[in-house]
Motif scaffolding. Structure first.
Motif, PDB file in Angstrom:
ATOM      1  N   TYR A  11      42.308  35.130  47.189  1.00  0.00           N
ATOM      2  CA  TYR A  11      43.276  35.026  46.091  1.00  0.00           C
ATOM      3  C   TYR A  11      42.685  35.722  44.876  1.00  0.00           C
ATOM      4  N   LEU A  58      25.797  49.457  34.954  1.00  0.00           N
ATOM      5  CA  LEU A  58      24.518  49.959  35.429  1.00  0.00           C
ATOM      6  C   LEU A  58      23.812  48.961  36.331  1.00  0.00           C
ATOM      7  N   ALA A 108      25.503  37.699  40.999  1.00  0.00           N
ATOM      8  CA  ALA A 108      26.875  37.432  41.451  1.00  0.00           C
ATOM      9  C   ALA A 108      26.962  37.700  42.950  1.00  0.00           C
ATOM     10  N   GLY A 129      29.306  33.339  42.120  1.00  0.00           N
ATOM     11  CA  GLY A 129      29.674  34.225  41.003  1.00  0.00           C
ATOM     12  C   GLY A 129      28.649  34.159  39.899  1.00  0.00           C
ATOM     13  N   GLY A 130      28.528  35.251  39.180  1.00  0.00           N
ATOM     14  CA  GLY A 130      27.510  35.387  38.150  1.00  0.00           C
ATOM     15  C   GLY A 130      27.734  34.501  36.938  1.00  0.00           C
ATOM     16  N   THR A 187      47.884  36.754  42.423  1.00  0.00           N
ATOM     17  CA  THR A 187      48.207  35.390  42.860  1.00  0.00           C
ATOM     18  C   THR A 187      47.175  34.410  42.295  1.00  0.00           C
TER      19      THR A 187
END
Ligand SMILES: Cc1cc2nc3c(=O)[nH]c(=O)nc-3n(C[C@H](O)[C@H](O)[C@H](O)COP(=O)(O)OP(=O)(O)OC[C@H]3O[C@@H](n4cnc5c(N)ncnc54)[C@H](O)[C@@H]3O)c2cc1C
Length: 404
Positions: A10, A42, A369, A357-358, A199
């Motif tokens: 999603y 970078l 991440a 995730g970061g 979504t």
């Protein structure tokens, strides 16, 4: 990679990418159209080996970028590669002292912030405002909480050569803009996952028969597990019935907003063209006591167009509206000692819900991440894809030891 079953992705936006965001700057009378990155730009081939391995796997073309920085105040310009003006003896002395202090600093506990360290050791305001603040703000973008960074983490960056005071550092960028790699990734995903673009998920509910995902379009679907690859605050807001540990851990992660503007207004750059660097900080005189006050402009010279800039604006930034191309609002994770102490492991997998995730796990950089996503995939039964790449595998193991 081994299979982990049927996957649906999603994505709230119409395109995949999130912080990987490349803007097409239209041509004008003097320049051709160019792609410019306003998020991830970078990576360092040695320090970010999993990103390097992913780009290699996707056969994405990359190019070397000499990263250096200019810092300007009232007409004087300091650079971290030896060009520009001499600012003060205090600044020169503190640079030498900081490099000498770094091997000791890496052993400090995460609770010792840069601010506390500098206050205690009497580092000058010039060093903080002209030099280290601008260098760090390039990487961490955040402003107010920059000097809450644990001193040991910054010292590690100096020792590893990722932060330099005496020359450009070699980083790499995706040729033609970072979105090129997302396009490759999306093409590979298409056969393997159901992509639900545009979504937004609005609710995640754990039930006896699995995890129910509700989206803004009225869709409701049941899955065995859900991986929330969003920032911690968003993840918490989606949970229908967060537990106390979930509230405490996800809620303890702090954020700071920023606005980046893509434009062609050269006034944000040093007056002397030869002092333009990849990162260009203009120190503001508004608050001489502040550790960091001013605006950062990224200059990614592209073939065909030398005059496109990306500025992290402040209230004082003035840009010619006719030269503005686009504006982007982001939210950054603030890095402080909690980042190194609070792990999400106690809440990972609870009721089938996982986090990566970061801006939820590890540091808010691409390498982490990616590693955080790989760690969840591994926990769900997939194998780590870069096991043959010693450098990447070592960095991944280290990430898991410290953050997973
Ligand atoms: C300006 C800027 C420059 C940066 N430059 C670098 C750099 O040069 N090098 C580096 O290593 N790192 C850089 N970073 C750090 C960057 O944040 C990370 O590298 C990384 O891209 C974060 O990826 P992520 O997948 O964790 O989060 P994101 O990229 O934010 O992805 C989250 C995704 O979730 C989607 N989403 C959110 N809510 C929902 C919902 N309710 N339903 C469905 N989807 C949702 C979002 O639309 C987004 O696509 C930079 C960050 C910023 C902001």
């Amino acid at each position: 990679m081994s299979s982990i079953g049927e996957v649906a992705v999603y994505e709230a936006n119409a395109e995949l990418g999130g912080h990987v965001c490349t803007v097409d700057v239209p041509a004008n009378a003097h320049s051709e159209a160019v792609p410019v990155d306003v998020g991830f730009q970078l990576y360092h081939a040695t320090h970010n080996p999993n990103v390097r391995a992913l780009l290699d796997l996707l056969e994405v073309q990359t190019e070397a970028v000499a990263f250096s920085l200019s810092s300007s105040f009232e007409g004087r310009v300091w650079t971290n590669d030896g060009g520009g003006d001499r600012v003060s003896a205090a600044l020169d002395g503190d640079i030498a002292r900081f490099i000498a202090d770094a091997p000791m600093m890496v052993h400090l506990p995460p609770q010792v912030s840069l601010r506390a360290f500098f206050d205690q050791r009497g580092y000058s305001a010039d060093f903080r405002r002209w030099c280290l603040g601008p260098i760090l703000s390039f990487w961490w973008v955040s402003r107010a909480a920059l000097f809450e960074l644990p001193a040991f983490a910054v010292a590690a960056g100096v020792l590893q050569g990722a932060i330099s005071f005496s020359g450009a550092t070699e980083y790499r960028a995706v040729s033609g803009g970072a979105r090129a790699y997302i396009q490759r990734l999306a093409a590979r995903l298409e056969g393997q996952a159901r992509l639900r673009l545009a979504t937004p998920v609005i609710r995640i509910e754990r039930a006896a028969d699995g995890v129910w995902v509700e989206d803004a379009g009225g869709g409701r679907a049941r899955f065995d597990r859900a991986v929330l690859a969003v920032d911690a605050a968003t993840a918490l807001s989606l949970l229908a019935a967060p537990s106390e540990p979930e509230r405490a851990l996800l809620g303890s992660i702090r954020f700071e907003p920023s606005t980046l503007v893509v434009h062609r207004d050269e006034r944000v750059m040093p007056a002397r063209r030869e002092l333009w660097r990849y990162g260009n900080f203009r120190v503001s005189s508004a608050d001489p006591q502040a550790d960091l006050s001013g605006e950062m402009t990224y200059w990614q010279p592209r073939p065909g167009d030398p005059s496109v800039f990306v500025t992290v604006i402040t209230e004082a930034t003035e840009l010619d509206p006719d030269k503005v191309v686009s504006e982007h609002r982001w939210r950054h994770r603030i890095i402080d000692h909690h980042t190194f102490e609070a792990r999400l492991s106690p809440i990972q997998g609870q009721g089938g819900v996982w986090y990566c995730g970061g801006h939820a796990v590890g540091l808010p950089v691409h390498e982490h991440a990616l590693c955080s996503g790989l760690a969840v995939a591994e926990a769900l039964g997939a194998s780590y894809p870069f096991a043959d790449d010693t450098q990447a595998a070592q960095a991944y193991a280290q990430f898991k030891t410290h953050f997973a």
